[in-house]
Each structure stands twice: as C-alpha cells, then as structure tokens.
Design a protein around this motif. Structure first.
Motif, PDB file in Angstrom:
ATOM      1  N   TRP A  27      -7.127 -15.813  11.166  1.00  0.00           N
ATOM      2  CA  TRP A  27      -8.093 -16.813  10.714  1.00  0.00           C
ATOM      3  C   TRP A  27      -8.963 -17.217  11.890  1.00  0.00           C
ATOM      4  O   TRP A  27      -8.457 -17.545  12.968  1.00  0.00           O
ATOM      5  CB  TRP A  27      -7.373 -18.039  10.153  1.00  0.00           C
ATOM      6  CG  TRP A  27      -8.293 -19.170   9.794  1.00  0.00           C
ATOM      7  CD1 TRP A  27      -9.272 -19.154   8.853  1.00  0.00           C
ATOM      8  CD2 TRP A  27      -8.314 -20.478  10.381  1.00  0.00           C
ATOM      9  NE1 TRP A  27      -9.917 -20.374   8.798  1.00  0.00           N
ATOM     10  CE2 TRP A  27      -9.335 -21.206   9.723  1.00  0.00           C
ATOM     11  CE3 TRP A  27      -7.571 -21.103  11.375  1.00  0.00           C
ATOM     12  CZ2 TRP A  27      -9.643 -22.522  10.056  1.00  0.00           C
ATOM     13  CZ3 TRP A  27      -7.866 -22.410  11.689  1.00  0.00           C
ATOM     14  CH2 TRP A  27      -8.890 -23.114  11.034  1.00  0.00           C
ATOM     15  N   PHE A  28     -10.289 -17.159  11.697  1.00  0.00           N
ATOM     16  CA  PHE A  28     -11.245 -17.494  12.755  1.00  0.00           C
ATOM     17  C   PHE A  28     -12.259 -18.485  12.203  1.00  0.00           C
ATOM     18  O   PHE A  28     -12.721 -18.351  11.062  1.00  0.00           O
ATOM     19  CB  PHE A  28     -11.963 -16.234  13.252  1.00  0.00           C
ATOM     20  CG  PHE A  28     -12.922 -16.492  14.375  1.00  0.00           C
ATOM     21  CD1 PHE A  28     -12.466 -16.624  15.682  1.00  0.00           C
ATOM     22  CD2 PHE A  28     -14.286 -16.612  14.135  1.00  0.00           C
ATOM     23  CE1 PHE A  28     -13.338 -16.867  16.722  1.00  0.00           C
ATOM     24  CE2 PHE A  28     -15.163 -16.855  15.175  1.00  0.00           C
ATOM     25  CZ  PHE A  28     -14.689 -16.982  16.465  1.00  0.00           C
ATOM     26  N   THR A  29     -12.606 -19.509  13.016  1.00  0.00           N
ATOM     27  CA  THR A  29     -13.528 -20.535  12.564  1.00  0.00           C
ATOM     28  C   THR A  29     -14.346 -21.068  13.738  1.00  0.00           C
ATOM     29  O   THR A  29     -13.912 -21.016  14.894  1.00  0.00           O
ATOM     30  CB  THR A  29     -12.763 -21.697  11.903  1.00  0.00           C
ATOM     31  OG1 THR A  29     -13.697 -22.671  11.447  1.00  0.00           O
ATOM     32  CG2 THR A  29     -11.810 -22.355  12.886  1.00  0.00           C
ATOM     33  N   THR A  30     -15.513 -21.553  13.391  1.00  0.00           N
ATOM     34  CA  THR A  30     -16.367 -22.222  14.381  1.00  0.00           C
ATOM     35  C   THR A  30     -16.467 -23.722  14.085  1.00  0.00           C
ATOM     36  O   THR A  30     -17.307 -24.411  14.660  1.00  0.00           O
ATOM     37  CB  THR A  30     -17.778 -21.610  14.360  1.00  0.00           C
ATOM     38  OG1 THR A  30     -18.339 -21.743  13.038  1.00  0.00           O
ATOM     39  CG2 THR A  30     -17.745 -20.135  14.734  1.00  0.00           C
ATOM     40  N   ALA A  31     -15.607 -24.214  13.201  1.00  0.00           N
ATOM     41  CA  ALA A  31     -15.693 -25.604  12.760  1.00  0.00           C
ATOM     42  C   ALA A  31     -15.389 -26.589  13.877  1.00  0.00           C
ATOM     43  O   ALA A  31     -15.838 -27.747  13.822  1.00  0.00           O
ATOM     44  CB  ALA A  31     -14.732 -25.827  11.588  1.00  0.00           C
ATOM     45  N   PHE A  32     -14.633 -26.158  14.883  1.00  0.00           N
ATOM     46  CA  PHE A  32     -14.222 -27.082  15.938  1.00  0.00           C
ATOM     47  C   PHE A  32     -15.098 -26.971  17.196  1.00  0.00           C
ATOM     48  O   PHE A  32     -14.837 -27.652  18.184  1.00  0.00           O
ATOM     49  CB  PHE A  32     -12.766 -26.827  16.327  1.00  0.00           C
ATOM     50  CG  PHE A  32     -11.820 -26.910  15.170  1.00  0.00           C
ATOM     51  CD1 PHE A  32     -11.507 -28.131  14.600  1.00  0.00           C
ATOM     52  CD2 PHE A  32     -11.261 -25.766  14.635  1.00  0.00           C
ATOM     53  CE1 PHE A  32     -10.636 -28.211  13.529  1.00  0.00           C
ATOM     54  CE2 PHE A  32     -10.387 -25.828  13.570  1.00  0.00           C
ATOM     55  CZ  PHE A  32     -10.076 -27.054  13.001  1.00  0.00           C
ATOM     56  N   ASN A  33     -16.116 -26.109  17.148  1.00  0.00           N
ATOM     57  CA  ASN A  33     -16.942 -25.908  18.338  1.00  0.00           C
ATOM     58  C   ASN A  33     -17.638 -27.189  18.788  1.00  0.00           C
ATOM     59  O   ASN A  33     -17.650 -27.521  19.982  1.00  0.00           O
ATOM     60  CB  ASN A  33     -17.985 -24.821  18.067  1.00  0.00           C
ATOM     61  CG  ASN A  33     -17.360 -23.433  18.016  1.00  0.00           C
ATOM     62  OD1 ASN A  33     -16.152 -23.306  17.857  1.00  0.00           O
ATOM     63  ND2 ASN A  33     -18.170 -22.398  18.147  1.00  0.00           N
TER      64      ASN A  33
ATOM     65  N   SER B  40     -17.266 -19.001  21.342  1.00  0.00           N
ATOM     66  CA  SER B  40     -17.640 -18.405  20.052  1.00  0.00           C
ATOM     67  C   SER B  40     -16.897 -19.052  18.897  1.00  0.00           C
ATOM     68  O   SER B  40     -17.432 -19.166  17.797  1.00  0.00           O
ATOM     69  CB  SER B  40     -17.351 -16.894  20.072  1.00  0.00           C
ATOM     70  OG  SER B  40     -18.063 -16.266  21.107  1.00  0.00           O
ATOM     71  N   GLY B  41     -15.656 -19.454  19.127  1.00  0.00           N
ATOM     72  CA  GLY B  41     -14.877 -20.065  18.058  1.00  0.00           C
ATOM     73  C   GLY B  41     -13.393 -20.038  18.363  1.00  0.00           C
ATOM     74  O   GLY B  41     -12.954 -19.576  19.427  1.00  0.00           O
ATOM     75  N   PHE B  42     -12.631 -20.530  17.411  1.00  0.00           N
ATOM     76  CA  PHE B  42     -11.184 -20.605  17.546  1.00  0.00           C
ATOM     77  C   PHE B  42     -10.530 -19.807  16.422  1.00  0.00           C
ATOM     78  O   PHE B  42     -11.117 -19.625  15.352  1.00  0.00           O
ATOM     79  CB  PHE B  42     -10.699 -22.061  17.485  1.00  0.00           C
ATOM     80  CG  PHE B  42     -11.208 -22.915  18.600  1.00  0.00           C
ATOM     81  CD1 PHE B  42     -10.449 -23.109  19.740  1.00  0.00           C
ATOM     82  CD2 PHE B  42     -12.452 -23.525  18.518  1.00  0.00           C
ATOM     83  CE1 PHE B  42     -10.916 -23.905  20.770  1.00  0.00           C
ATOM     84  CE2 PHE B  42     -12.925 -24.319  19.548  1.00  0.00           C
ATOM     85  CZ  PHE B  42     -12.152 -24.505  20.676  1.00  0.00           C
ATOM     86  N   GLY B  43      -9.308 -19.359  16.674  1.00  0.00           N
ATOM     87  CA  GLY B  43      -8.605 -18.584  15.659  1.00  0.00           C
ATOM     88  C   GLY B  43      -7.108 -18.773  15.731  1.00  0.00           C
ATOM     89  O   GLY B  43      -6.566 -19.321  16.698  1.00  0.00           O
ATOM     90  N   LEU B  44      -6.462 -18.334  14.673  1.00  0.00           N
ATOM     91  CA  LEU B  44      -5.003 -18.369  14.589  1.00  0.00           C
ATOM     92  C   LEU B  44      -4.537 -17.067  13.964  1.00  0.00           C
ATOM     93  O   LEU B  44      -5.028 -16.674  12.899  1.00  0.00           O
ATOM     94  CB  LEU B  44      -4.538 -19.565  13.755  1.00  0.00           C
ATOM     95  CG  LEU B  44      -3.027 -19.778  13.645  1.00  0.00           C
ATOM     96  CD1 LEU B  44      -2.462 -20.217  15.000  1.00  0.00           C
ATOM     97  CD2 LEU B  44      -2.707 -20.823  12.589  1.00  0.00           C
ATOM     98  N   VAL B  45      -3.599 -16.398  14.623  1.00  0.00           N
ATOM     99  CA  VAL B  45      -3.052 -15.142  14.135  1.00  0.00           C
ATOM    100  C   VAL B  45      -1.591 -15.359  13.782  1.00  0.00           C
ATOM    101  O   VAL B  45      -0.816 -15.866  14.606  1.00  0.00           O
ATOM    102  CB  VAL B  45      -3.183 -14.015  15.181  1.00  0.00           C
ATOM    103  CG1 VAL B  45      -2.599 -12.708  14.635  1.00  0.00           C
ATOM    104  CG2 VAL B  45      -4.636 -13.807  15.553  1.00  0.00           C
TER     105      VAL B  45
END
Length: 493
Positions: A50-56, A161-166
């Motif tokens: 899961w990758f998102t830029t919502a927290f940038n 660029s963004g944050f993610g969780l694997v």
C-alpha cells in the motif's frame, strides 16, 4: 490456534487475494483497476503493498517546525547512531563466533554466551496468542523509524514521494520513498542526519516505552494495586487448581508455601522453588494427630514414598513424623491425616524437627516423585491446596501484577498496556541495533558509505576507492549477520 494453523490461514488468504487480483486484472474490470489506482494497493505473491501520498503535507509541516531545533535533534541522533555502530557490529560478530563455537563443541561441555540477537517468531519463542501484539508492535516501530527519515529529509530539502506499508505474509514493514539523487548530492554530514534519523527515533521510542513501563504501577494506582500480590486473571479449562476450594478468577495470591508472592517475577520464582524443593512439612500438635489419625498398615510405594491411608480416605494424606534431635519418637512414624485440616491448622512450615516451636511436631507428606503438596495463600480467602506437579499451576493459571481495587475493574487493560510496552521496548531496541549494522538492505549500508566519505573525503580523493572500502565493510557485516541468522534459525528449528 497454533503456528501451523496461522500459517495455513494466512497463506490461503494471500492465495485467494492473488487469484482474484489476477482474475480481475486479466478481465480488465475497470472498477477494480480504478480502486487499485486510487487506493494505492498492489497485490503480489504473498505480499500486499500500500502506497499513499496522503501524509506528505503533514510531514512537510513537521519538517519545517523550528528548523534549528530539528537540526540539533537529528545531529544528536547521527552522533548517537554512529556511536552505536561499532557496538552493534561487535555484538553481531561475538554472537556469531559464540554460536560457531557452541556448534563445534560436540559434547556441549563448553559454556558460551547466548546469542545477543535472536529473531522473534510467533509460535516459537513468542506465544502465538501474542500475534496481535507482535503485528502492532512491528507497525509502530517501523512507522516511527520511517517518520524519522521523512522529517529529517524534509529538514534537509530532500523531496518525499510518499509513504507505504508492505505486508509480507503476516510481517508488516513501513517504508518512505525519498529522492535518491537529491539525497546522494548532499554533503556526507547532512546525509548522515537523514540516514541515522530512523535509528535515532527507534532509540527514543525504546526509552519512552521503557520509562512508561516503569511508571505504569504509579499511573494505574488509583484503580489498581501492585507489588503486594498477583491477581488471578484467567484459569485454563480443566486446570487441576480449579474447583469449589480451588483458585478463582480475581483471587489475590500472596504466597506459595513459604515463598512470598509480590509480583509476576516472584510468582514464577516461587513456582520454580516449589518444583525444585521437596514438599515442606507442617508444625502441628500431638493432640491433632491423635484426634484425626486414621492410619492403616504401612505399604511401601515405588520411589520411596509410603502409603498409610486406605481407599476410603480420599481427603487424607500419609504424613511422616520427623524425629527430634534426640531421636525420640513421641508420635507414630507415619500418620494418616486430613490434608486440609493439617495445612490450615499449622501456622508454621518446616523442613526439619528443629524448625517447630516447643510443643509442636514436624510432619511432612509422604509423596511419590514429582508430586508435591503446594499451599497457595490468598488474601481474604481460604487456602488452596494443590497436589501434583507445581509446573501445572504456572502453565494453567494466568496472573497479573495489577490487582483491581474495585470489583467492576479487570486486570486485562493494565496487562495489555504492560505487554505492549514490553514488546515495543524490545522490538524498537532490536530494530535500532539491527539497522545500524553495516549490512545490505539496512540503513547501515548507506551510513557506512556516507561515513566513509565524511572521514576519508580529504585523505582519499578518489571516490571509487572510498566506495570499495565501504563495500568491504558492508560485505563483512553482512556475512556475520547472515551467519548469525542462519545459526539461530537452525537452533530454533
């Protein structure tokens, strides 16, 4: 649910997700593709990303808060992490050597130190019931680690660029995407602030969780008492300590035999003491023996025990009279007495005749090997008598350090917080140590490269030579970490 069942269930879920993902993609289902594109989910073999830029924007705000203060914070973190690097490298080398020496010692006579770094695997060295704590702790420690990198990167003007969780099987790992070209173009000192920020934040998290763990008894004091006994939180079904006169949920245990119980550590020590030592005797009067004795002809049992009670006396035990120092027998050598009356009447426990005061006699239960008579003392309740192996008490009774002061409260909440703090303290410290080791795919790989440029930039102008030195150190650390992991996995298997 044991480890095998968990692995099967998680594996089936991953297989189902991958199957439907492949099916919907091959059929070009627009709603599904639109869902993946807008949510940032990506399903792979045994992995969900899961990758998102919502927290940038939020991290950008944090990274610009008091720039000078943040610079001091991350500079302090880089120096602390660099000081931790040689210590962590020494620990992993020593642990690997110790394991190798232990494995090469065929007869096991050589005593070596236990490995310092050991993988924590649910169902092997972590109870499978703690799987939820395990996952939450990994997510917390990983997120704190990556947020440290992100804030430091913003402070040094590196684009995020963004944050993610694997989710790799059931192992969650957070990550942050930084602009690699901007990071490598920075001076080594500024690179180190970013590269060491994750380790530094894990160290801070470790200290915070450890301090909170130490303060929990004080924080819970208005509602819970601690340090003066343990509360029975749960008893497994079928436990031998259950029954009308046995332990009950909510009981406050204050002693096991002559051992005072103050907390979970002393509870464990008292149980171990009951396992290792013989059942204690009880100081009782001669009048009690004469009044309740129902002895039959003595029969010798295998293992040295003696039977002097008949089948019609299920609540009676055969007690052996310990002679005085003069060797005179004032009572029969063996007496069949009701166990509960003897234990409840006796104010003193004894291991020899001299332990009893004048007028009392020491009588010990005659039991077979491994069987012990354990006296469990509760606050404001009758004594609990257990006849069997004391280890059954430890394995079937769940206790808590926190005793509720009000009947509407439960020990579950403080126990959950305590266990969470313990896991975070251990895992966050381990993540800090493992990441600083110069090893491929860890922060240590890039820290060594930046540190080499920082220390040898003027002495060795050629960048390729400095890179070769950094690669050598990284290969060296990777070898010992790999050796340590392989050896520990073989030991756990």
């Amino acid at each position: 649910m044991d480890l095998l069942n968990v692995v099967i269930v998680v594996g089936l879920i991953h297989c189902a997700l991958f199957f439907f993902d492949t099916l919907f993609k091959s059929c070009s289902h627009y709603p599904y593709l639109y869902f993946l594109q807008n949510t940032g989910f990506q399903i792979e073999v045994l992995r969900v990303r899961w990758f998102t830029t919502a927290f940038n924007r939020l991290v950008q705000k944090w990274g610009t808060w008091h720039p000078k203060l943040l610079q001091c914070w991350f500079t302090m973190g880089s120096w602390f992490s660099l000081g931790l690097l040689p210590l962590a490298t020494y620990l992993i080398i020593k642990a690997s050597i110790d394991i190798w020496q232990t494995d090469s010692d065929g007869n096991g006579s050589k005593q070596t130190q236990a490995p310092v770094l050991e993988p924590m695997v649910p169902g092997i060295n972590i109870p499978i019931s703690d799987l939820g704590y395990y996952v939450i702790t990994l997510i917390t420690c990983s997120v704190v680690h990556e947020v440290g990198h992100a804030i430091a990167a913003v402070r040094e003007d590196v684009h995020i660029s963004g944050f993610g969780l694997v989710l790799v099987f059931f192992l969650p790992v957070a990550y942050v995407h930084l602009n690699t070209d901007q990071l490598q173009s920075l001076p080594p000192k500024r690179q180190l602030r970013i590269l060491c920020a994750g380790i530094w934040h894990n160290v801070v998290l470790t200290v915070f969780a450890a301090v909170l763990l130490a303060l929990l008894p004080l924080l819970f004091y208005p509602a819970y008492d601690s340090g003066s006994g343990v509360a029975v939180q749960n008893i497994q079904k079928g436990s031998p300590v259950m029954g009308p006169t046995g332990l009950q949920q909510g009981d406050r245990v204050i002693a096991v035999n002559q051992c005072e119980v103050l907390d979970s550590d002393s509870w464990y020590s008292c149980i171990v003491q009951a396992v290792k030592q013989q059942s204690p005797g009880y100081c009782i009067s001669a009048e009690l023996v004469k009044e309740h004795d129902e002895s039959i002809p003595v029969r010798q049992l295998p293992g040295g025990a003696v039977e002097c009670c008949g089948a019609n006396s299920p609540d009676h035990l055969c007690f052996e009279y310990l002679e005085t120092e003069e060797g005179t027998l004032e009572l029969p050598q063996h007496s069949c007495l009701p166990g509960r009356i003897v234990v409840e009447t006796a104010d003193l426990m004894c291991n020899a005749a001299r332990d009893c005061t004048s007028g009392l006699h020491c009588l010990k239960p005659s039991l077979e090997n491994g069987t012990k008579l354990v006296r469990i003392e509760r606050l404001d309740a009758k004594l609990v008598l257990f006849l069997g192996h004391p280890a059954e008490i430890f394995h079937t009774v769940l206790i808590s350090d926190y005793v509720p002061l009000y009947f509407i409260l439960s020990s579950a909440i403080p126990e959950m917080v305590t266990r969470m703090c313990k896991y975070i303290t251990i895992f966050s410290a381990g993540l800090a140590v493992i990441n600083v080791i110069p090893c491929y795919f860890f922060d240590g790989q890039y820290i060594v490269r930046a540190l080499t440029d920082f220390l040898l930039g003027k002495k060795i102008p050629r960048k390729s030579v400095r890179r070769a030195i950094a690669v050598f150190v990284t290969v060296f650390g990777s070898f010992f970490l790999f050796l340590n992991c392989i050896s520990i996995v073989l030991k756990l298997s």
